[in-house]
Design a protein around this motif. Sequence first.
Motif, PDB file in Angstrom:
ATOM      1  N   TYR A  70       0.811  -1.201   0.000  1.00  0.00           N
ATOM      2  CA  TYR A  70       0.000   0.000   0.000  1.00  0.00           C
ATOM      3  C   TYR A  70       0.852   1.263   0.000  1.00  0.00           C
ATOM      4  O   TYR A  70       0.470   2.283  -0.570  1.00  0.00           O
ATOM      5  CB  TYR A  70      -0.948  -0.010   1.200  1.00  0.00           C
ATOM      6  N   GLN A  71       2.027   1.215   0.638  1.00  0.00           N
ATOM      7  CA  GLN A  71       2.917   2.367   0.585  1.00  0.00           C
ATOM      8  C   GLN A  71       3.384   2.636  -0.840  1.00  0.00           C
ATOM      9  O   GLN A  71       3.411   3.787  -1.296  1.00  0.00           O
ATOM     10  CB  GLN A  71       4.122   2.137   1.507  1.00  0.00           C
ATOM     11  N   LEU A  72       3.751   1.568  -1.577  1.00  0.00           N
ATOM     12  CA  LEU A  72       4.138   1.741  -2.973  1.00  0.00           C
ATOM     13  C   LEU A  72       2.972   2.241  -3.817  1.00  0.00           C
ATOM     14  O   LEU A  72       3.139   3.088  -4.702  1.00  0.00           O
ATOM     15  CB  LEU A  72       4.659   0.410  -3.534  1.00  0.00           C
ATOM     16  N   LEU A  73       1.783   1.715  -3.541  1.00  0.00           N
ATOM     17  CA  LEU A  73       0.607   2.133  -4.302  1.00  0.00           C
ATOM     18  C   LEU A  73       0.321   3.611  -4.088  1.00  0.00           C
ATOM     19  O   LEU A  73       0.104   4.374  -5.048  1.00  0.00           O
ATOM     20  CB  LEU A  73      -0.601   1.287  -3.884  1.00  0.00           C
ATOM     21  N   GLU A 115       0.641   9.334  -5.811  1.00  0.00           N
ATOM     22  CA  GLU A 115       1.097  10.697  -5.543  1.00  0.00           C
ATOM     23  C   GLU A 115       1.965  11.224  -6.680  1.00  0.00           C
ATOM     24  O   GLU A 115       1.836  12.384  -7.102  1.00  0.00           O
ATOM     25  CB  GLU A 115       1.872  10.725  -4.221  1.00  0.00           C
ATOM     26  N   LEU A 116       2.846  10.373  -7.228  1.00  0.00           N
ATOM     27  CA  LEU A 116       3.683  10.789  -8.347  1.00  0.00           C
ATOM     28  C   LEU A 116       2.839  11.086  -9.588  1.00  0.00           C
ATOM     29  O   LEU A 116       3.101  12.055 -10.316  1.00  0.00           O
ATOM     30  CB  LEU A 116       4.722   9.703  -8.655  1.00  0.00           C
ATOM     31  N   ARG A 117       1.839  10.242  -9.841  1.00  0.00           N
ATOM     32  CA  ARG A 117       0.978  10.490 -11.002  1.00  0.00           C
ATOM     33  C   ARG A 117       0.194  11.795 -10.841  1.00  0.00           C
ATOM     34  O   ARG A 117      -0.013  12.548 -11.800  1.00  0.00           O
ATOM     35  CB  ARG A 117       0.008   9.326 -11.193  1.00  0.00           C
ATOM     36  N   LEU A 140      11.254  10.590  -8.665  1.00  0.00           N
ATOM     37  CA  LEU A 140      11.280   9.144  -8.822  1.00  0.00           C
ATOM     38  C   LEU A 140      11.288   8.465  -7.464  1.00  0.00           C
ATOM     39  O   LEU A 140      11.681   9.054  -6.455  1.00  0.00           O
ATOM     40  CB  LEU A 140      12.510   8.716  -9.634  1.00  0.00           C
ATOM     41  N   ARG A 141      10.858   7.236  -7.458  1.00  0.00           N
ATOM     42  CA  ARG A 141      10.906   6.399  -6.252  1.00  0.00           C
ATOM     43  C   ARG A 141      11.716   5.155  -6.547  1.00  0.00           C
ATOM     44  O   ARG A 141      11.855   4.756  -7.707  1.00  0.00           O
ATOM     45  CB  ARG A 141       9.494   5.993  -5.829  1.00  0.00           C
ATOM     46  N   PRO A 142      12.278   4.507  -5.524  1.00  0.00           N
ATOM     47  CA  PRO A 142      13.011   3.245  -5.755  1.00  0.00           C
ATOM     48  C   PRO A 142      12.078   2.213  -6.385  1.00  0.00           C
ATOM     49  O   PRO A 142      10.939   2.043  -5.968  1.00  0.00           O
ATOM     50  CB  PRO A 142      13.439   2.821  -4.355  1.00  0.00           C
ATOM     51  N   THR A 143      12.569   1.546  -7.410  1.00  0.00           N
ATOM     52  CA  THR A 143      11.733   0.579  -8.127  1.00  0.00           C
ATOM     53  C   THR A 143      12.603  -0.544  -8.651  1.00  0.00           C
ATOM     54  O   THR A 143      13.812  -0.370  -8.850  1.00  0.00           O
ATOM     55  CB  THR A 143      10.999   1.265  -9.302  1.00  0.00           C
ATOM     56  N   SER A 144      12.007  -1.698  -8.873  1.00  0.00           N
ATOM     57  CA  SER A 144      12.726  -2.840  -9.418  1.00  0.00           C
ATOM     58  C   SER A 144      12.730  -2.834 -10.939  1.00  0.00           C
ATOM     59  O   SER A 144      13.394  -3.648 -11.560  1.00  0.00           O
ATOM     60  CB  SER A 144      12.095  -4.150  -8.921  1.00  0.00           C
ATOM     61  N   LEU A 196      12.737   0.359 -13.596  1.00  0.00           N
ATOM     62  CA  LEU A 196      12.611   1.767 -13.908  1.00  0.00           C
ATOM     63  C   LEU A 196      11.997   1.993 -15.283  1.00  0.00           C
ATOM     64  O   LEU A 196      11.232   2.932 -15.496  1.00  0.00           O
ATOM     65  CB  LEU A 196      13.989   2.436 -13.829  1.00  0.00           C
ATOM     66  N   VAL A 197      12.338   1.130 -16.242  1.00  0.00           N
ATOM     67  CA  VAL A 197      11.784   1.273 -17.588  1.00  0.00           C
ATOM     68  C   VAL A 197      10.259   1.143 -17.560  1.00  0.00           C
ATOM     69  O   VAL A 197       9.535   1.950 -18.148  1.00  0.00           O
ATOM     70  CB  VAL A 197      12.405   0.226 -18.534  1.00  0.00           C
ATOM     71  N   ARG A 198       9.762   0.134 -16.881  1.00  0.00           N
ATOM     72  CA  ARG A 198       8.310  -0.078 -16.823  1.00  0.00           C
ATOM     73  C   ARG A 198       7.617   1.073 -16.105  1.00  0.00           C
ATOM     74  O   ARG A 198       6.551   1.534 -16.523  1.00  0.00           O
ATOM     75  CB  ARG A 198       8.018  -1.400 -16.125  1.00  0.00           C
ATOM     76  N   GLU A 199       8.204   1.555 -15.035  1.00  0.00           N
ATOM     77  CA  GLU A 199       7.580   2.639 -14.287  1.00  0.00           C
ATOM     78  C   GLU A 199       7.500   3.914 -15.123  1.00  0.00           C
ATOM     79  O   GLU A 199       6.453   4.564 -15.203  1.00  0.00           O
ATOM     80  CB  GLU A 199       8.366   2.911 -13.001  1.00  0.00           C
TER      81      GLU A 199
END
Length: 481
Positions: free
Chosen positions: A341-344, A349-351, A393-397, A399-402
């Motif tokens: 839920y934190q990632l969601l 928030e970024l969007r 940006l946020r940490p992600t596994s 980056l291309v997909r995000e």
Amino acid sequence: MSKRFSTLDTTRLLFEHPKILFRMIERMDRNEARYIRESDLVAEVMDYTRTLGNADRGRVRLALNTDNLFRSGLVIDIIKAEGERRLVFQDALINLMRACNASLYQELTDARLRGHLVTLRDVRNRLETSSFSDADADYTELRDDLNERVSQLIGLLRQNVLRMQTISAQLADLSGDASRAPEKFLEFRQNLFEQIVTLYERHIKPTLVFLNPDTRLPDGSNLFETLEAMVRLLESHGDHNLADQLFRSSISLNALYKPIQAVAQEVEHFLRKTRQGMVQYNAMEHFYGKLQELKSETETLSLKRKWLEGGDFARSTGFLVGLRAQQRPKHYAFGESSSYYQLLFSELELRLNDRRRKAEVPVLQQVDGSGRHTRIDVQRINQLYQWLETLELRPTSDLVRELHGRLDGFIPGYRFPDLLAALNRLVNSPPEGLQVVTTNRFRILDQSSDSEQFVYRKRRLENLETTESNDPVNQEEQQHA
């Protein structure tokens, strides 16, 4: 004097051959009677003993003879009415037979529950005028009566919970016709609705009201208010042992509310099912019952049977053959995951931040596949890179997909190869405080058959993939090639 069995021998034979009384109690419940007709008992005994040996046949017929049952005390009364004899069995024997067969548990109705509540209120009223002295025989008798009635109520309610928890199989039996007569589904659904509503209104709902501590009754206190009043009386007069015992009993009764509430929700959910849902529900319950039978065969005193012998079951059930060779579906276990839920929320928030900057979004110049110009490509990539530098940006596994999800459909003229070219610069000169790690060592990109956009395929769950060439123009041409 004719030969007869003792009470112990007769009871032992009844439990060695319990199907006779099981069927009699079922018939008694269907007729809503408190007696068993002698003719029905004789017919059932004759039918049951037909397959027994001579010795066993004679013993069972002699033990279940009306005279033997009456002399041994298992039948307490014989009523002659309407040209027939009716046998009234001991309540203790009937209740013990019910305890041996969950299908014979009687659902508690509103009338029976109110009868128990009225009895407990009467005990409370008698307790208010009691002496609370162990030397007083009336008080000791009242205390024993209170313990007996509370224990009896807990036993009946627990049996009722067990009976209700088998309602899934009962609903499966009621819905069995849905899979066999689809053209009569509407008529079937109406009949099913009436039966289940009767079950809900007559048995489940009254029990829920009875065990709800917040229930307000027009004729007096509810169950828990009555028990609490007796606990206060006993504590104020120094009988702490009985007060503690009664308090623990009230906790046990309160714990029975949730399982019955779950049954009520299951019934309500079942009533909303379509025909296909009923067929699926019935099939699952059918095979679940067969697995339960296989499991029960292993729960014996013999230690040789510790595995389910389900070979025949697997062969008769086509979907089980080769099931172990199939990959099991993965479930999304994020129902209790705070990190999910934190990632969601962070992604949302970024969007939203991107939407607030809608007026600053660059418009990338459109280019055709043929007659490409290096200057236009470089300009597009520079525009996109400048926009990426301003993004949070946020940490992600991946980056291309995000980034592709945030740019696609948001920036006019954006195409996936533009992102790959801009990411080359992002890898060589990452933003302050961030590190870009390459994990896709094979550098594989795929193109879906039903879309003109490229799809990124992950190889490891780390971070982002970069392209081979550091030249954005050559790299984009390689992707289109």
